[in-house]
Enzyme design. Structure first.
Site, mmCIF file in Angstrom:
data_model
loop_
_atom_site.group_PDB
_atom_site.id
_atom_site.type_symbol
_atom_site.label_atom_id
_atom_site.label_comp_id
_atom_site.label_asym_id
_atom_site.label_seq_id
_atom_site.Cartn_x
_atom_site.Cartn_y
_atom_site.Cartn_z
ATOM 1 N N HIS A 24 45.659 32.256 -17.223
ATOM 2 C CA HIS A 24 45.531 33.391 -16.295
ATOM 3 C C HIS A 24 44.104 33.432 -15.768
ATOM 4 O O HIS A 24 43.171 32.942 -16.412
ATOM 5 C CB HIS A 24 45.877 34.717 -16.980
ATOM 6 C CG HIS A 24 45.135 34.949 -18.255
ATOM 7 N ND1 HIS A 24 45.480 34.338 -19.442
ATOM 8 C CD2 HIS A 24 44.039 35.701 -18.523
ATOM 9 C CE1 HIS A 24 44.643 34.710 -20.383
ATOM 10 N NE2 HIS A 24 43.742 35.529 -19.863
ATOM 11 N N HIS A 64 41.190 36.049 -14.331
ATOM 12 C CA HIS A 64 40.752 37.439 -14.173
ATOM 13 C C HIS A 64 40.058 37.603 -12.817
ATOM 14 O O HIS A 64 39.209 36.779 -12.456
ATOM 15 C CB HIS A 64 39.714 37.810 -15.242
ATOM 16 C CG HIS A 64 40.211 37.747 -16.652
ATOM 17 N ND1 HIS A 64 40.567 38.874 -17.368
ATOM 18 C CD2 HIS A 64 40.394 36.702 -17.497
ATOM 19 C CE1 HIS A 64 40.941 38.525 -18.589
ATOM 20 N NE2 HIS A 64 40.838 37.211 -18.703
HETATM 21 P P1 AMP Z 1 41.875 36.568 -22.157
HETATM 22 O O1 AMP Z 1 40.922 37.189 -23.157
HETATM 23 O O2 AMP Z 1 41.177 35.798 -21.072
HETATM 24 O O3 AMP Z 1 42.970 35.786 -22.834
HETATM 25 O O4 AMP Z 1 42.533 37.809 -21.409
HETATM 26 C C1 AMP Z 1 43.726 38.404 -21.801
HETATM 27 C C2 AMP Z 1 43.814 39.685 -21.016
HETATM 28 O O5 AMP Z 1 45.160 40.130 -21.016
HETATM 29 C C3 AMP Z 1 42.971 40.828 -21.591
HETATM 30 O O6 AMP Z 1 42.039 41.263 -20.595
HETATM 31 C C4 AMP Z 1 44.006 41.895 -21.925
HETATM 32 O O7 AMP Z 1 43.540 43.199 -21.672
HETATM 33 C C5 AMP Z 1 45.163 41.513 -21.012
HETATM 34 N N1 AMP Z 1 46.486 41.927 -21.456
HETATM 35 C C6 AMP Z 1 47.035 41.723 -22.669
HETATM 36 N N2 AMP Z 1 48.286 42.230 -22.708
HETATM 37 C C7 AMP Z 1 48.521 42.749 -21.471
HETATM 38 C C8 AMP Z 1 49.633 43.425 -20.877
HETATM 39 N N3 AMP Z 1 50.766 43.665 -21.554
HETATM 40 N N4 AMP Z 1 49.515 43.832 -19.588
HETATM 41 C C9 AMP Z 1 48.381 43.594 -18.881
HETATM 42 N N5 AMP Z 1 47.305 42.967 -19.393
HETATM 43 C C10 AMP Z 1 47.370 42.551 -20.669
#
Ligand code: AMP
Ligand code: ZN
Length: 135
Positions: A100, A102
């Site tokens: 993903h 950001h």
């Molecule tokens: P990373 O640390 O780059 O793996 O980012 C994962 C991101 O996913 C974090 O910023 C979380 O806040 C976000 N996240 C986790 N679960 C969900 C969810 N159900 N809906 C939206 N964002 C999420």
């Protein structure tokens, strides 16, 4: 049922606020935003991270979507700029192992989000790394 939270989100098994969807990806609001409007660009196909065999075409499409959403954050949230951040591996802060991107709006005077402290390794150390990393 997949145990990947983003695959489940794409399948509609868990709720999300989708601000965009196309054949390759969804863009959803992050539930733990670093700033108002923090958005995740998530490919519909499961890739562990950016090294997991996705094509230049799909990667390009994800990046283009990130740019479109960043521009939208500037236009509609009046952000002054935005960071595009993409974590690969736990050491890099990746917590969800489905690729993903950001897209984080930035406002003048707001918190630093994607920052680092520059160092001065010297020419010799730079040259050593150069030898290790060059084509
Ligand atoms: P990373 O640390 O780059 O793996 O980012 C994962 C991101 O996913 C974090 O910023 C979380 O806040 C976000 N996240 C986790 N679960 C969900 C969810 N159900 N809906 C939206 N964002 C999420
Ligand atoms: Zn997944």
């Amino acid at each position: 049922m997949s145990d990947c939270i983003f695959c489940r989100m794409i399948a509609g098994e868990i709720p999300s606020l989708r601000i965009h969807e196309d054949e390759d990806c969804i863009a959803v609001l992050d539930i733990g935003p670093a700033e108002k409007g923090h958005t995740l660009i998530i490919p519909k196909r499961h890739y562990e991270d950016v090294t997991d065999g996705l094509s230049a075409e799909v990667l390009g499409k994800l990046m283009k979507t990130a740019a479109v959403i960043g521009a939208r954050q500037k236009e509609r949230l009046h952000a002054d700029g935005f960071n595009i951040v993409q974590n690969n591996g736990e050491a890099a802060g990746q917590t969800v192992h489905h690729l993903h991107i950001h897209v984080i709006p930035r406002f003048q005077g707001g918190p630093v989000i994607a920052g680092w402290n520059p160092t001065d390794p010297g020419q010799e150390a730079l040259r050593e790394v150069y030898e290790l990393l060059k084509d």
